[in-house]
Design a protein around this motif. Sequence first.
Motif, PDB file in Angstrom:
ATOM      1  N   ASN A  13       0.798  -1.222   0.000  1.00 31.45           N
ATOM      2  CA  ASN A  13       0.000   0.000   0.000  1.00 31.45           C
ATOM      3  C   ASN A  13       0.830   1.271   0.000  1.00 31.45           C
ATOM      4  O   ASN A  13       0.315   2.343  -0.348  1.00 31.45           O
ATOM      5  CB  ASN A  13      -0.922   0.012   1.232  1.00 31.45           C
ATOM      6  N   ASP A  14       2.090   1.186   0.371  1.00 28.56           N
ATOM      7  CA  ASP A  14       2.908   2.386   0.506  1.00 28.56           C
ATOM      8  C   ASP A  14       4.127   2.324  -0.414  1.00 28.56           C
ATOM      9  O   ASP A  14       4.114   2.849  -1.522  1.00 28.56           O
ATOM     10  CB  ASP A  14       3.342   2.546   1.970  1.00 28.56           C
ATOM     11  N   THR A  15       5.172   1.640   0.024  1.00 30.26           N
ATOM     12  CA  THR A  15       6.446   1.642  -0.696  1.00 30.26           C
ATOM     13  C   THR A  15       6.310   1.129  -2.124  1.00 30.26           C
ATOM     14  O   THR A  15       6.894   1.696  -3.055  1.00 30.26           O
ATOM     15  CB  THR A  15       7.480   0.793   0.065  1.00 30.26           C
ATOM     16  N   TYR A  16       5.546   0.063  -2.312  1.00 30.04           N
ATOM     17  CA  TYR A  16       5.420  -0.535  -3.645  1.00 30.04           C
ATOM     18  C   TYR A  16       4.672   0.366  -4.625  1.00 30.04           C
ATOM     19  O   TYR A  16       4.661   0.102  -5.825  1.00 30.04           O
ATOM     20  CB  TYR A  16       4.705  -1.886  -3.550  1.00 30.04           C
ATOM     21  N   GLN A  17       4.044   1.430  -4.132  1.00 31.97           N
ATOM     22  CA  GLN A  17       3.336   2.347  -5.015  1.00 31.97           C
ATOM     23  C   GLN A  17       4.248   3.420  -5.595  1.00 31.97           C
ATOM     24  O   GLN A  17       3.860   4.160  -6.497  1.00 31.97           O
ATOM     25  CB  GLN A  17       2.185   3.023  -4.255  1.00 31.97           C
ATOM     26  N   ASP A  18       5.492   3.516  -5.085  1.00 28.67           N
ATOM     27  CA  ASP A  18       6.456   4.485  -5.601  1.00 28.67           C
ATOM     28  C   ASP A  18       6.848   4.118  -7.029  1.00 28.67           C
ATOM     29  O   ASP A  18       7.075   2.945  -7.359  1.00 28.67           O
ATOM     30  CB  ASP A  18       7.701   4.503  -4.696  1.00 28.67           C
ATOM     31  N   GLY A  19       6.982   5.128  -7.904  1.00 31.96           N
ATOM     32  CA  GLY A  19       7.281   4.883  -9.304  1.00 31.96           C
ATOM     33  C   GLY A  19       8.605   4.178  -9.526  1.00 31.96           C
ATOM     34  O   GLY A  19       8.700   3.240 -10.340  1.00 31.96           O
ATOM     35  N   ASP A  20       9.658   4.599  -8.813  1.00 29.83           N
ATOM     36  CA  ASP A  20      10.974   3.972  -8.977  1.00 29.83           C
ATOM     37  C   ASP A  20      10.959   2.529  -8.491  1.00 29.83           C
ATOM     38  O   ASP A  20      11.597   1.659  -9.088  1.00 29.83           O
ATOM     39  CB  ASP A  20      12.039   4.777  -8.215  1.00 29.83           C
ATOM     40  N   VAL A  21      10.235   2.288  -7.403  1.00 31.73           N
ATOM     41  CA  VAL A  21      10.136   0.923  -6.883  1.00 31.73           C
ATOM     42  C   VAL A  21       9.379   0.040  -7.874  1.00 31.73           C
ATOM     43  O   VAL A  21       9.779  -1.096  -8.139  1.00 31.73           O
ATOM     44  CB  VAL A  21       9.443   0.908  -5.504  1.00 31.73           C
ATOM     45  N   LYS A  22       8.303   0.567  -8.450  1.00 37.47           N
ATOM     46  CA  LYS A  22       7.544  -0.196  -9.449  1.00 37.47           C
ATOM     47  C   LYS A  22       8.434  -0.574 -10.626  1.00 37.47           C
ATOM     48  O   LYS A  22       8.389  -1.707 -11.129  1.00 37.47           O
ATOM     49  CB  LYS A  22       6.349   0.614  -9.939  1.00 37.47           C
ATOM     50  N   GLU A  23       9.254   0.366 -11.072  1.00 34.09           N
ATOM     51  CA  GLU A  23      10.148   0.102 -12.202  1.00 34.09           C
ATOM     52  C   GLU A  23      11.168  -0.975 -11.840  1.00 34.09           C
ATOM     53  O   GLU A  23      11.445  -1.876 -12.635  1.00 34.09           O
ATOM     54  CB  GLU A  23      10.866   1.386 -12.615  1.00 34.09           C
TER      55      GLU A  23
END
Length: 250
Positions: A13-23
């Motif tokens: 719900n939090d960290t995994y929603q960051d764009g760089d993390v998704k990439e």
Amino acid sequence: MTKTVAIAQDLLNDTYQDGDVKEALSNFDHQLVEADTEEAKQLMAKYGITAFPTQIIVSNDDETYTISGFLNEKQQLNFLESPDFVEVASHMGSQDSGLSDTAKKFICVFAKNESFEDFMIKTENMVKREGIKYKNIHKFVSDSSTDIICENKKIIYMRKKPSLFKYALDTLNYEFIEGLIDHDKDGKCNPNVDYSQKEILEDGTEEDLMEFLDKIIDAYNKGEKGMRVGHDISTLKRVRAALDFCLETR
């Protein structure tokens, strides 16, 4: 292809929603598992998981790297980039450097007495002797800085047991801090240092290096604890300006 498994919803719900993390995650064959499912229970038994959230990276040759605790975006990217660098996040988000207590004591001595350049040479030798894997020694030191707590035995100090970078500042080793900020003297900030990294204090509050520096300057201006005798205000302000620049341009 490697696989990462996250158990618990906080990261999703939090960290995994960051764009760089998704990439970064797009490079992994990744699977998200909720803790109360049967699959999660099987994974918990297989990998000995006892904390939430927990992430597991399984390499192509079946080597397994596990990290527990909530990670912010930067910590998450670090883990995905270098899973072989042992990082253990506690429930408060701090990281265990993996260094022995003896090694930490030596590193504290280096931070008190050496220039940043000499500190890095001696610290790298110490880390190698400890058998710890790392890709970038500057990044390793930055990531480990809040885990290395040094005892300040000077009469004048802001905190009796500050973390590594704050210890260098508190023991008047301004050369170390200025070297930390501009390690190769090119006028640019050291890109491997997280200048905004938060340390969890004993009362549960968070504090970064700038906030600690401001406390020293404020105590100096108020004449507290002999600060006017111990510290040099002009150098403190110069260090603050350099640190402020790095925080603004990072």
